[in-house]
Design a protein around this motif. Structure first.
Motif, PDB file in Angstrom:
ATOM      1  N   PHE A  55       0.844  -1.200   0.000  1.00 32.57           N
ATOM      2  CA  PHE A  55       0.000   0.000   0.000  1.00 32.57           C
ATOM      3  C   PHE A  55       0.881   1.254   0.000  1.00 32.57           C
ATOM      4  CE2 PHE A  55      -3.078  -3.038   1.993  1.00 32.57           C
ATOM      5  CZ  PHE A  55      -4.120  -2.882   1.094  1.00 32.57           C
ATOM      6  N   THR A  56       1.804   1.311  -0.932  1.00 35.52           N
ATOM      7  CA  THR A  56       2.738   2.443  -0.973  1.00 35.52           C
ATOM      8  C   THR A  56       2.011   3.783  -0.989  1.00 35.52           C
ATOM      9  OG1 THR A  56       4.547   1.270  -2.036  1.00 35.52           O
ATOM     10  CG2 THR A  56       4.435   3.628  -2.444  1.00 35.52           C
ATOM     11  N   GLN A 114      17.272   2.556  -3.000  1.00 39.49           N
ATOM     12  CA  GLN A 114      16.061   2.515  -2.179  1.00 39.49           C
ATOM     13  C   GLN A 114      15.961   3.770  -1.296  1.00 39.49           C
ATOM     14  OE1 GLN A 114      15.511  -1.088   0.253  1.00 39.49           O
ATOM     15  NE2 GLN A 114      13.410  -1.152  -0.526  1.00 39.49           N
ATOM     16  N   ALA A 115      15.759   4.910  -1.934  1.00 38.99           N
ATOM     17  CA  ALA A 115      15.627   6.160  -1.183  1.00 38.99           C
ATOM     18  C   ALA A 115      14.495   6.013  -0.169  1.00 38.99           C
ATOM     19  CB  ALA A 115      15.353   7.315  -2.129  1.00 38.99           C
ATOM     20  N   GLY A 119       5.409   0.621  -5.596  1.00 37.29           N
ATOM     21  CA  GLY A 119       6.406   0.302  -4.573  1.00 37.29           C
ATOM     22  C   GLY A 119       7.740  -0.133  -5.150  1.00 37.29           C
ATOM     23  N   TRP A 120       8.506  -0.864  -4.335  1.00 39.05           N
ATOM     24  CA  TRP A 120       9.853  -1.270  -4.735  1.00 39.05           C
ATOM     25  C   TRP A 120       9.819  -2.490  -5.634  1.00 39.05           C
ATOM     26  CZ3 TRP A 120      12.879   2.520  -4.007  1.00 39.05           C
ATOM     27  CH2 TRP A 120      12.733   3.351  -2.898  1.00 39.05           C
ATOM     28  N   ALA A 154      17.013  -6.047 -10.411  1.00 34.04           N
ATOM     29  CA  ALA A 154      16.763  -4.616 -10.212  1.00 34.04           C
ATOM     30  C   ALA A 154      17.712  -4.050  -9.154  1.00 34.04           C
ATOM     31  CB  ALA A 154      15.317  -4.385  -9.788  1.00 34.04           C
ATOM     32  N   TRP A 155      18.123  -4.898  -8.222  1.00 31.33           N
ATOM     33  CA  TRP A 155      18.950  -4.414  -7.103  1.00 31.33           C
ATOM     34  C   TRP A 155      20.437  -4.618  -7.335  1.00 31.33           C
ATOM     35  CZ3 TRP A 155      16.201  -1.298  -4.434  1.00 31.33           C
ATOM     36  CH2 TRP A 155      14.830  -1.550  -4.215  1.00 31.33           C
ATOM     37  N   ILE A 156      20.772  -5.687  -8.032  1.00 32.11           N
ATOM     38  CA  ILE A 156      22.198  -5.979  -8.210  1.00 32.11           C
ATOM     39  C   ILE A 156      22.637  -5.514  -9.596  1.00 32.11           C
ATOM     40  CG2 ILE A 156      23.986  -7.784  -8.110  1.00 32.11           C
ATOM     41  CD1 ILE A 156      22.615  -7.127  -5.436  1.00 32.11           C
ATOM     42  N   THR A 157      22.863  -4.215  -9.711  1.00 26.52           N
ATOM     43  CA  THR A 157      23.435  -3.625 -10.918  1.00 26.52           C
ATOM     44  C   THR A 157      24.819  -3.121 -10.508  1.00 26.52           C
ATOM     45  OG1 THR A 157      22.643  -1.417 -10.428  1.00 26.52           O
ATOM     46  CG2 THR A 157      21.137  -2.868 -11.633  1.00 26.52           C
TER      47      THR A 157
END
Lengths: 460, 410
Positions: free
Chosen positions: A122-123, A373-374, A383-384, A390-393
């Motif tokens: 529920f961002t 992830q600000a 949301g994220w 997506a995270w491991i670049t």
């Protein structure tokens, strides 16, 4: 494959800790979760009424400045506004620190992970002035108490919360045939943002059985949900479109707008099979990885339907299903999980977690932004992202490695022996190469950094 | 590993001759600049996230209904051609317009219709497919272009910035970097990290690329000398203070230009903030300022390469023709594509104008799409890179109707 305490703390909790034992069984995990919320008591965060008062007080000074009779008075009030903004910003940083502390020091890591999951589902963001810094109070009011309750109750708390109403523009939506629209002689004030995201993101899922007409009808039904800085949330029937509407073939409401019509529709949508599937799938992906086990998803959805969205009953499926216990390393930790679990393993006490905004930004919130992830600022209402890639670049990996090498030293100065730290951080799950690397590092910060940067620690 | 100049040049000539295209004849094509790709043109794709309001950026002030639909968003534009006016926040781009280096295409959209979701809309835009591919999308259209091109190196294409770029994702190798990241490690730490990441390809590859990409930045901070561990930390700390807003757009554009001057040929990044449901007159200028800053920075930093460059800015959908009750606009259908660069034929608003009468609007609410935005992008790639038509229609943009060449490329 079945429940394992260490894996449970890593995969469903906030990580292993030097001081806190992992839960011994699924039932122990559930008992802790359904017991008192010790973390919220130890690290409190205020409710949204507090935000309303702060914003209201600021607005009063702002109005006074506009009406100031002399230049000196205006200047004086201007300075006061600046101080208020600064103080409020520092206060809100303190709330963010509390959420971090809950992850690091709370016995019940599962509750923190679930709260994050649902807050992300529920961002809502607090970028607009009337809800400034209201993100964490929103989570505290609308999400956290319902993490161990019914899904429909969380949904109702969310769609009546000022932060969500403001974020998805619902607070300004006016029914085309509402009394207010008639008085103003215009019929262009409806906004379908919340209605669309409810169907697409929060409930049925984008593959769900709805059409643009359903979005439109739901948008009509939702008119009248408003809030004010003085009174908070209220339903204002003057702004609401007179009914009835038809959503997914069901009729709601009549000529007299009322909050109860909205609640009725929310109850029905919350127990729709498409909602159950959507939620089951999202839970499995969040905790277990990008390609969830079909049987697990089906069981989660089935339990959701059988129990009318009783969330603890759904979590029990998650904790007891064999697919949940494949050996690690599994899903990539999101940055907030990564930093939280690293601090948890570092054997800190609360005074190690800095209070000064500058220091807190240096060790936690700045790095989170660089890892993608600000804090409290996902790009959109979806949301994220969940997928590992997506995270491991390269650049996010650079930020993770940099943080792993640097932050523990900034926090503690005296760091543990990497070999001992490895046992705390990964229990019996550390592979041979990592045991060797931990002992071969030239300095303690580098040894700790290599352990934290390893795939074994960054996955769960 | 760069190919040898002669090899690359031969391939370019063969390709160009076969197509009879203008590249080989261009005085700008020299073997020296052909480092790693089989072509010399540069393409920058900017994804504008949130749904750019085409009707506000390229305002049809000549349409008699316009003022009635948007009473508050009419004033202050800069006249383009007597019918359209440019949003004042993009005034800084007018010199490019006058030089024929800035243009727009109006009333275009992706094939996505009706549900008007940002996320699906962006997926369709970046995947380059029809909406029936939703849920099955695996790669982006720029990546499929790369997959079909010979001579692609690991740095031919760049996804720049911290955001996700589906448009470049896929089987073809693509580089990825945000200019505000930098990694400095002691030799021993690096060896040990390589050891512990060895069996995890996702982690291992990301780390190696980060180390490589940090070299230029680190060298520029130290003048090329060795770093001791203290100055490494300082270097990283300095590099890890991210710029924001227009500053971040310009640092992304500067890095992009640096790569394109070197051996890269394709770059993509995204800008956000275009979802203007509320008080559009205040929100939109902030987002447009970033776009303007990005284009102007590319113009300055690309130097001579600007003449071979095509920049194209696309969005997931346009917005409603009417203002909503909160002085903003809701998700719509057709919008505008903005393009710039020395390789393109600017100074014109392209597109078939559908009109703004109630009956001319899509579902009586949105600007009617008159052509697939993929047709323009497809023709651009065909002309810039000499890609053949069937590849575009079958693989890059499956199912697109390319139609006639709009002649966007000089």
């Amino acid at each position: 494959m079945r429940f394992d305490p260490q894996l449970s703390a890593i995969r469903f909790g906030c990580g292993l800790s030097a001081k806190l034992d992992p839960p011994a069984s699924p039932s122990a995990t559930m008992a802790l979760l359904q017991g008192p919320d010790a973390a919220a008591a130890a690290f409190p965060i205020p409710d949204f009424a507090h935000v309303r008062k702060a914003v209201f007080a600021y607005k009063e000074v702002s109005v006074a400045r506009k009406q100031a009779k002399t230049e000196a008075e205006a200047l004086n009030l201007h300075e006061r506004m600046k101080k208020m903004r600064r103080a409020y910003q520092i206060e809100a940083m303190g709330w963010a620190r509390q959420t971090l502390c809950r992850r690091v020091f709370a016995e019940d890591g599962f509750r923190e992970r679930l709260t994050f999951f649902w807050a992300d589902h529920f961002t809502a963001r607090d970028t607009k002035q009337r809800t400034r810094n209201g993100f964490l109070p929103y989570v505290e009011d609308s999400i956290r108490p319902h993490v161990i309750g019914r899904f429909a109750d969380m949904l109702k708390a969310v769609i009546t919360h000022p932060v969500m109403l403001e974020y998805l523009d619902q607070a300004y939506s006016i029914g085309p045939n509402s009394k207010v629209a008639q008085r103003r002689g215009r019929n262009d004030g409806m906004n379908e943002n919340l209605a669309r995201e409810l169907l697409e993101l929060h409930l049925l899922g984008v593959e769900g059985p709805y059409t643009q007409t359903d979005v439109r009808q739901l948008a009509e039904l939702l008119t009248g949900l408003r809030f004010g800085l003085k009174q908070g949330f209220h339903f204002q029937s003057d702004f609401a479109e007179p009914g009835p509407v038809t959503i997914l073939g069901h009729r709601y409401g009549d000529e007299t707008p009322a909050l109860s019509h909205i609640i009725e529709a929310m109850e029905d949508l919350a127990r729709h099979p498409a909602t159950a599937r959507h939620i089951g799938r999202k839970l499995a992906i969040h905790f277990l990885g990008d390609a969830p086990d079909n049987d697990l998803v089906a069981e989660l959805a089935a339990r959701f339907l059988e129990t009318d969205g009783d969330l603890p009953a759904v979590y029990e499926v998650l904790l007891n299903h064999p697919a949940s216990w494949y050996p690690g390393p599994g899903n990539v930790k999101q940055p907030v999980d990564f930093i939280g679990s690293a601090l948890r393993a570092l054997d800190l006490v609360p005074r190690h977690v800095p209070k000064k905004p500058r220091d807190l930004n240096q060790v936690a919130f700045g790095p989170l932004r660089l890892m993608g992830q600000a804090w409290g600022k996902p790009l959109g209402p979806d949301g994220w992202p969940e997928d590992d890639s997506a995270w491991i670049t390269p650049q996010r990996m650079a930020a993770r490695i940099h943080w792993a090498m640097r932050a523990p030293f900034l926090l503690r100065r005296v760091l543990p022996d990497p070999r001992a730290f490895l046992r705390v951080a990964l229990g019996d799950t550390a592979p041979k190469d990592l045991i060797f690397a931990a002992s071969a590092a030239e300095t303690r910060p580098e040894g700790i950094g290599i352990i934290l940067a390893s795939p074994q620690f960054q996955r769960m | 590993m760069p190919s040898s100049p002669s090899f690359t040049r031969r391939r370019l000539l063969t390709r160009s001759l076969a197509l009879g295209c203008s590249l080989a004849a261009s005085p700008l094509v020299t073997p020296v600049t052909l480092a790693s790709a089989p072509w010399d043109a540069r393409l920058v794709v900017i994804i504008l996230r949130g749904g750019l309001d085409g009707l506000d950026v390229v305002r049809p002030i000549g349409a008699k209904e316009f003022a009635g639909l948007r009473p508050e968003l009419v004033e202050g534009g800069t006249d383009l051609d007597g019918f359209f006016a440019l949003h004042p926040a993009l005034n800084g781009l007018m010199p490019l317009w006058r030089a024929g280096e800035l243009g727009m295409v109006h009333a275009v959209s992706t094939p996505y219709r009706d549900k008007r979701s940002h996320f699906d809309g962006q997926d369709i835009l970046e995947a380059g497919t029809d909406s029936d591919a939703l849920g099955r999308i695996r790669d982006g259209w720029l990546n499929r272009l790369l997959q079909a091109m010979p001579g692609i190196e690991s740095d031919t294409a760049y996804a720049v910035g911290q955001g996700e770029m589906l448009v470049l994702k896929g089987a073809a190798e693509v580089a990825n970097w945000a200019p505000d990241s930098m990694l400095a490690l002691s030799p021993q730490a690096r060896r040990l990290l390589e050891l512990v990441m060895h069996d995890d390809p996702l982690f291992r590859d990301a780390m190696h690329e980060a180390i490589d990409l940090s070299q230029t930045g680190l060298a520029s901070l130290t003048g090329g000398g060795e770093l001791d561990s203290a100055s490494m930390m300082n270097a990283m700390e300095q590099s890890m203070r991210p710029a924001r807003g227009a500053g971040s757009a310009s640092s992304i554009a500067r890095f992009t230009a640096e790569r394109l001057r070197d051996s890269s040929r394709i770059a993509a990044f995204s800008l956000s903030g275009f979802d203007t449901h509320l008080k559009q007159a205040r929100q939109l200028p902030k987002a447009l300022d970033q776009l303007q800053e990005a284009i102007l920075t590319l113009r300055t930093e690309l130097g001579d390469v600007w003449q071979k460059t095509a920049i194209v800015a696309m969005t997931e959908f346009g917005r409603t023709a009417r203002l909503n009750g909160t002085r903003g606009t809701d998700h719509g259908t057709a919008g505008a594509m903005i393009f710039a660069g020395g390789a393109l034929r600017g100074g014109r608003v392209f597109g078939d104008w559908p009109g703004l009468e109630e009956a001319q609007l899509y579902q009586r609410r949105d600007l009617m799409p008159t052509r697939d935005v993929r047709a323009y992008a497809g023709w651009m790639m065909r002309e810039l890179f000499g890609v053949n038509r069937s590849l575009i229609e079958q693989s890059v943009f499956p199912g697109v109707d390319l139609g006639n060449d709009p002649h966007l490329v000089l």
